[in-house]
Scaffold this active site. Structure first.
Site, PDB file in Angstrom:
ATOM      1  N   LYS A  78      21.056  18.262-109.339  1.00  0.00           N
ATOM      2  CA  LYS A  78      22.400  18.493-108.775  1.00  0.00           C
ATOM      3  C   LYS A  78      23.216  17.228-109.070  1.00  0.00           C
ATOM      4  O   LYS A  78      23.122  16.230-108.382  1.00  0.00           O
ATOM      5  CB  LYS A  78      22.328  18.743-107.262  1.00  0.00           C
ATOM      6  N   PRO A  79      24.019  17.299-110.146  1.00  0.00           N
ATOM      7  CA  PRO A  79      24.795  16.105-110.473  1.00  0.00           C
ATOM      8  C   PRO A  79      25.901  15.888-109.454  1.00  0.00           C
ATOM      9  O   PRO A  79      26.297  16.814-108.745  1.00  0.00           O
ATOM     10  CB  PRO A  79      25.378  16.416-111.851  1.00  0.00           C
ATOM     11  N   GLY A  83      22.790   7.257-104.450  1.00  0.00           N
ATOM     12  CA  GLY A  83      24.071   7.448-103.779  1.00  0.00           C
ATOM     13  C   GLY A  83      24.252   6.503-102.626  1.00  0.00           C
ATOM     14  O   GLY A  83      23.603   5.452-102.553  1.00  0.00           O
ATOM     15  N   GLU A 109      17.853   5.560-104.067  1.00  0.00           N
ATOM     16  CA  GLU A 109      18.473   4.367-104.678  1.00  0.00           C
ATOM     17  C   GLU A 109      19.870   4.278-104.078  1.00  0.00           C
ATOM     18  O   GLU A 109      20.768   5.009-104.485  1.00  0.00           O
ATOM     19  CB  GLU A 109      18.574   4.518-106.204  1.00  0.00           C
ATOM     20  N   CYS A 150      25.830  -0.639-108.376  1.00  0.00           N
ATOM     21  CA  CYS A 150      25.103  -0.915-107.119  1.00  0.00           C
ATOM     22  C   CYS A 150      24.629  -2.345-107.036  1.00  0.00           C
ATOM     23  O   CYS A 150      24.434  -2.876-105.945  1.00  0.00           O
ATOM     24  CB  CYS A 150      23.932   0.051-106.976  1.00  0.00           C
ATOM     25  N   GLU A 209      29.925  -2.765 -98.215  1.00  0.00           N
ATOM     26  CA  GLU A 209      29.896  -2.599 -99.674  1.00  0.00           C
ATOM     27  C   GLU A 209      31.273  -2.106-100.099  1.00  0.00           C
ATOM     28  O   GLU A 209      31.714  -1.052 -99.639  1.00  0.00           O
ATOM     29  CB  GLU A 209      28.828  -1.564-100.056  1.00  0.00           C
TER      30      GLU A 209
END
Ligand SMILES: NC(=O)c1ccc[n+]([C@@H]2O[C@H](COP(=O)([O-])OP(=O)(O)OC[C@H]3O[C@@H](n4cnc5c(N)ncnc54)[C@H](O)[C@@H]3O)[C@@H](O)[C@H]2O)c1
Length: 475
Positions: free
Chosen positions: A170-171, A223, A245, A279, A378
């Site tokens: 699932k992109p 994500g 990740e 990231c 972030e």
């Protein structure tokens, strides 16, 4: 538009489409239909049905399939690069590098076909052997983020397929086009048997449905931290294993003995590459008081040198990926200024930037303190917030003052301090005197709330296997 692949057959997603927008122009490129609940279910069932035969193939045959996938991507490099460039907004040259990296990754993972080993351990009984063998996990659900869409898909698919698992991908709904096209090419070329690689499109709801299916044995996701937590909570119901990740807020310590040109080059790249949407980006620059001004001058000079512009121009950086990201980053800059930060260069809404599109110039901010929001969250944008430090203890303490734990940087030539930092920094990836960029044979893994599991190298392959113990009595 057919964007759902189930057992080798393409279908139109049965639910409403989600727009994919060119971030440089704010124009809709197309709308990608979402998979329905029934389509998600059938995709998982197809993967489960195809898995035993795929796992039964000799490993070198699966490696050949990966090499065929690599060839497929390389042969269509230009087309895929244009899609990545249009949907992410990154310069075409860099998007081409993403395609190359994906092909190299497949080739690297193909080399693991003859390297996955079992063990023989001593038995308690005579005439018995105990074999520990590695078998596939089963059906893997792969969920990706938008910043390196093709690479993130391949980083999951290559080791998972090599080790005999099948997959439903699932992109990300923000930048799904390159992944859809890559899977279309892979299926046209019949690189893998039907059902081995399936595709469902859509947003978080489709992802959640996919993850919740009881036939999914493993979820590998890249994500945001909050999404990772939701996925993990859901996985408690099926006991699917998870590999997450997630985000980061990397510190970069510039000690007083550092090579300041090297540090400025490295941090300019680590803070601004892909418009800071990486990231491992350095998001908190901790600089010793003695070299602070000198370092900031060099960093500002490099930030100002970077060219920002459209994909087809000869530029270093494109826009941010979408309006949400643009607003978040713009607000981070504004709040930091209101909280006492000094804008040394860059920013948003500048006369030199186009009026449409999600543009932010590489930004250096000084007078940042640990109390400010920009230090704590972030930002995932092209911002380098600089914090003055007085001692190495303070540097380590501030570097570790985060719930994230993905990557950290240190610039120093003091051997003892480097060794200390390696043991005291609570991060999964530490770069000493160099910029970000992982090796295929390393292990990209977040500590603390940056994730669980990891990717690349031996450990990134083995996580797609599980151990089976065989007690073999032969007497
Ligand atoms: N550690 C890494 O390797 C790495 C690499 C790239 C990006 N990231 C992180 O990714 C984030 C940015 O990506 P993003 O905005 O696409 O993240 P996101 O969490 O919003 O979305 C990621 C994916 O999860 C899906 N999703 C959302 N809710 C879901 C749910 N409940 N169940 C299942 N799937 C769901 C989305 O549709 C998307 O495909 C940043 O935090 C960044 O640091 C980490």
């Amino acid at each position: 538009m057919t964007t759902v692949l189930i057992n080798g057959a393409w279908e139109v997603g049965e639910n409403a489409g989600l727009p994919v927008v060119d971030p440089a122009t704010e124009r809709e490129i197309c709308s990608v239909p979402s998979a329905s609940e029934d389509q998600v279910r059938r995709a998982v069932e197809a993967a489960a049905a195809a898995q035993p035969a795929w796992a039964a193939l000799e490993p070198w045959r699966r490696a050949d399939a990966l090499r065929a996938m690599a060839a497929c991507l390389s042969q269509n490099r230009q087309e895929l690069a244009e899609l990545i460039s249009a949907e992410v907004g990154k310069p075409l040259r860099k998007a081409g590098e993403d395609v190359d990296n994906a092909a190299v990754y497949l080739d690297y993972m193909a080399q693991w076909d003859r390297r996955i080993e079992g063990e023989i351990v001593p038995a308690d009984n005579r005439d018995e052997t105990i074999l520990l063998t590695r078998v596939p996990v089963g059906v893997v659900a792969a969920i990706t983020a938008w910043n390196y869409p093709l690479d993130l898909f391949i980083r999951k698919a290559a080791p998972a397929l090599l080790t005999g698992n099948t997959m439903v991908v699932k992109p990300t709904e923000v930048t799904p086009l390159a992944t859809i096209r890559a899977i279309e090419l892979i299926s046209e070329q019949k690189c893998v048997p039907d059902g081995v690689l399936n595709l469902v499109t859509g947003g978080g709801a489709v992802g959640a449905r996919l993850c919740a299916h009881p036939l999914v044995n493993m979820i590998t996701m890249t994500g945001h931290r909050d999404t990772g937590k939701r996925i993990m909570a859901g996985a408690a119901m099926t006991l699917a294993r998870v590999s997450l990740e997630l985000g980061g807020s990397a510190p970069a310590i510039v000690w007083k003995d550092a090579d300041l040109d090297l540090a400025a080059d490295a941090i300019a790249f680590a803070s601004f590459e892909n418009s800071g949407q990486v990231c491992t980006s350095s998001e908190r620059i901790l600089v010793h008081r003695d070299v602070h001004d000198d370092f900031v001058e060099r960093l500002v000079e490099r930030a100002n040198r970077l060219k920002v512009g459209g994909a087809r121009e000869n530029v270093d950086l494109g826009p941010l990926v979408n309006r949400v990201q643009f607003q978040k980053v713009s607000e981070a800059i504004d709040v930091a200024r209101a909280e006492g930060g000094t804008l040394r260069c860059g920013g948003h809404g500048l006369p030199s930037l186009p009026a449409t599109g999600y543009w932010v110039r590489p930004t250096v901010m000084t007078d940042v303190t640990p109390e400010m929001s920009i230090f704590k969250d972030e930002t995932f944008g092209p911002i380098a917030p600089v914090i003055r430090i007085d001692s190495f203890e303070e540097a380590i303490r501030l570097a570790n003052a985060t719930r994230y734990g993905l990557s950290a940087f240190l610039f120093s030539n003091d051997y003892r301090l480097i060794m200390r930092a390696q043991s005291e920094l609570r991060f999964g990836e530490i770069y000493v005197n160099r910029t970000m960029g992982e090796a295929l044979q390393g292990f990209h893994n977040g500590h603390q709330e940056s994730g669980i599991g990891g990717e690349d190298g031996k450990h990134g392959v083995l996580k797609y296997t599980q151990i089976r113990t065989v007690y073999h009595r032969y007497g």
